[in-house]
Design a protein around this motif. Structure first.
Motif, PDB file in Angstrom:
ATOM      1  N   UNK A   1      -5.984  13.105 -12.286  1.00 37.75           N
ATOM      2  CA  UNK A   1      -6.883  12.715 -11.203  1.00 37.75           C
ATOM      3  C   UNK A   1      -7.517  11.342 -11.408  1.00 37.75           C
ATOM      4  N   UNK A   2      -7.596  10.877 -12.647  1.00 32.62           N
ATOM      5  CA  UNK A   2      -8.230   9.577 -12.863  1.00 32.62           C
ATOM      6  C   UNK A   2      -7.195   8.457 -12.966  1.00 32.62           C
ATOM      7  N   UNK A   3      -6.061   8.654 -12.336  1.00 36.95           N
ATOM      8  CA  UNK A   3      -5.010   7.647 -12.338  1.00 36.95           C
ATOM      9  C   UNK A   3      -5.018   6.860 -11.031  1.00 36.95           C
ATOM     10  N   UNK A   4      -4.884   5.562 -11.163  1.00 41.51           N
ATOM     11  CA  UNK A   4      -4.715   4.691 -10.004  1.00 41.51           C
ATOM     12  C   UNK A   4      -3.226   4.607  -9.714  1.00 41.51           C
ATOM     13  N   UNK A   5      -2.870   4.785  -8.468  1.00 41.66           N
ATOM     14  CA  UNK A   5      -1.475   4.655  -8.045  1.00 41.66           C
ATOM     15  C   UNK A   5      -1.349   3.407  -7.184  1.00 41.66           C
ATOM     16  N   UNK A   6      -0.354   2.601  -7.496  1.00 42.17           N
ATOM     17  CA  UNK A   6      -0.114   1.360  -6.762  1.00 42.17           C
ATOM     18  C   UNK A   6       1.334   1.340  -6.302  1.00 42.17           C
ATOM     19  N   UNK A   7       1.534   1.026  -5.037  1.00 43.73           N
ATOM     20  CA  UNK A   7       2.867   0.765  -4.491  1.00 43.73           C
ATOM     21  C   UNK A   7       2.943  -0.719  -4.183  1.00 43.73           C
ATOM     22  N   UNK A   8       4.090  -1.339  -4.480  1.00 39.55           N
ATOM     23  CA  UNK A   8       4.228  -2.775  -4.250  1.00 39.55           C
ATOM     24  C   UNK A   8       5.593  -3.101  -3.670  1.00 39.55           C
ATOM     25  N   UNK A   9       5.648  -4.228  -2.973  1.00 40.51           N
ATOM     26  CA  UNK A   9       6.922  -4.763  -2.511  1.00 40.51           C
ATOM     27  C   UNK A   9       6.763  -6.254  -2.253  1.00 40.51           C
ATOM     28  N   UNK A  10       7.853  -6.972  -2.419  1.00 37.71           N
ATOM     29  CA  UNK A  10       7.892  -8.390  -2.125  1.00 37.71           C
ATOM     30  C   UNK A  10       9.032  -8.673  -1.172  1.00 37.71           C
ATOM     31  N   UNK A  11       8.923  -9.767  -0.453  1.00 38.06           N
ATOM     32  CA  UNK A  11       9.956 -10.137   0.510  1.00 38.06           C
ATOM     33  C   UNK A  11      10.098 -11.651   0.530  1.00 38.06           C
ATOM     34  N   UNK A  12      11.305 -12.088   0.830  1.00 35.43           N
ATOM     35  CA  UNK A  12      11.555 -13.513   0.991  1.00 35.43           C
ATOM     36  C   UNK A  12      12.576 -13.691   2.100  1.00 35.43           C
ATOM     37  N   UNK A  13      12.253 -14.562   3.050  1.00 30.99           N
ATOM     38  CA  UNK A  13      13.158 -14.878   4.162  1.00 30.99           C
ATOM     39  C   UNK A  13      14.031 -16.030   3.712  1.00 30.99           C
ATOM     40  N   UNK A  14      15.167 -15.711   3.133  1.00 29.95           N
ATOM     41  CA  UNK A  14      15.947 -16.701   2.411  1.00 29.95           C
ATOM     42  C   UNK A  14      15.465 -16.624   0.976  1.00 29.95           C
ATOM     43  N   UNK A  15      16.252 -17.070   0.054  1.00 33.67           N
ATOM     44  CA  UNK A  15      15.851 -16.941  -1.351  1.00 33.67           C
ATOM     45  C   UNK A  15      16.277 -18.204  -2.084  1.00 33.67           C
ATOM     46  N   UNK A  16      15.498 -19.279  -2.014  1.00 32.78           N
ATOM     47  CA  UNK A  16      14.087 -19.325  -1.614  1.00 32.78           C
ATOM     48  C   UNK A  16      13.896 -19.476  -0.106  1.00 32.78           C
ATOM     49  N   UNK A  17      12.668 -19.205   0.287  1.00 34.95           N
ATOM     50  CA  UNK A  17      12.254 -19.331   1.674  1.00 34.95           C
ATOM     51  C   UNK A  17      10.830 -18.831   1.809  1.00 34.95           C
ATOM     52  N   UNK A  18      10.361 -18.685   3.025  1.00 34.85           N
ATOM     53  CA  UNK A  18       9.035 -18.091   3.216  1.00 34.85           C
ATOM     54  C   UNK A  18       9.046 -16.663   2.658  1.00 34.85           C
TER      55      UNK A  18
END
Length: 158
Positions: A2-19
Motif C-alpha cells: 500500500x505504500x508503493x508509488x506506481x508510475x506509468x510512463x511513455x515517450x513519443x517522437x514524431x520522426x526520430x529525431x523530431x518533435x
C-alpha cells in the motif's frame, strides 16, 4: 504494497529525431497526477527516459518504493539488467543520452525503484493514456528545447 508509488510512463517522437513529448501518470493510494511536456526536436528514447525523470522530479519525498511501468526496453533493461551502471563506469563511451541518464541516476539513488516492461499500444489503459499525453504534448505548442539533444546533435555535426 500500500505504500508503493506506481508510475506509468511513455515517450513519443514524431520522426526520430523530431518533435517529441512525454507522458507520465503517478498513482499513490487514491491520488493520481498526470504530467506531460513537448519538445521541438528530440528522440523517442530521450522522451521515454524524460518521462521517468519528470515523474521522479515531481516527488517531494525521498526513500519511496516505486514501481515504474514503461513500454521502453531501453529504459527498463538499462536499469533492471544493470546496463546503465556499466555505462557510467565507461563514462558513456559510445552511448547516447548521458545527460539524461546522469539526471535519472541522481533521482534513482533517492528511492527504491523497480521497472516493469509493458507492451506498448496494447490493452493497458494507463500506458495508452501516457501515449495520448506524450503525443498530444509533441503535437502542441509551445514546445520546449531539449538542450541535451541539441548539444549532442551539434557536436555530432562537427
Amino acid at each position: 504494497m500500500t505504500n508503493q508509488l506506481t508510475i506509468y510512463t511513455d515517450g513519443a517522437s514524431r520522426g526520430n529525431p523530431g518533435p517529441g513529448g512525454y507522458g507520465a501518470i503517478l498513482m499513490w493510494g487514491g491520488h493520481r497526477k498526470e504530467l506531460s511536456a513537448g519538445y521541438r526536436r528530440t528522440t523517442n528514447n530521450r522522451m521515454e527516459l524524460m518521462a521517468v525523470i519528470a515523474a521522479l522530479e515531481a516527488l517531494t519525498k525521498t526513500g519511496l518504493h516505486i514501481l515504474v511501468y514503461t513500454d521502453s526496453n531501453y529504459v527498463a533493461k538499462a536499469v533492471e539488467e544493470g546496463w546503465v551502471f556499466n555505462w557510467v563506469k565507461k563514462d558513456f563511451k559510445d552511448k547516447k543520452n548521458k545527460d539524461l541518464w546522469l539526471r535519472f541516476l541522481t533521482l534513482y539513488k533517492q528511492h527504491h525503484i523497480r521497472f516493469r516492461w509493458v507492451k506498448g499500444h496494447a490493452d493497458n489503459p494507463l500506458n495508452n493514456r501516457c501515449d495520448q499525453l506524450a503525443t498530444a504534448a509533441a503535437d502542441s505548442g509551445p514546445l520546449l528545447t531539449d538542450e541535451g539533444y541539441e548539444r549532442e546533435a551539434a557536436g555530432a555535426a562537427q
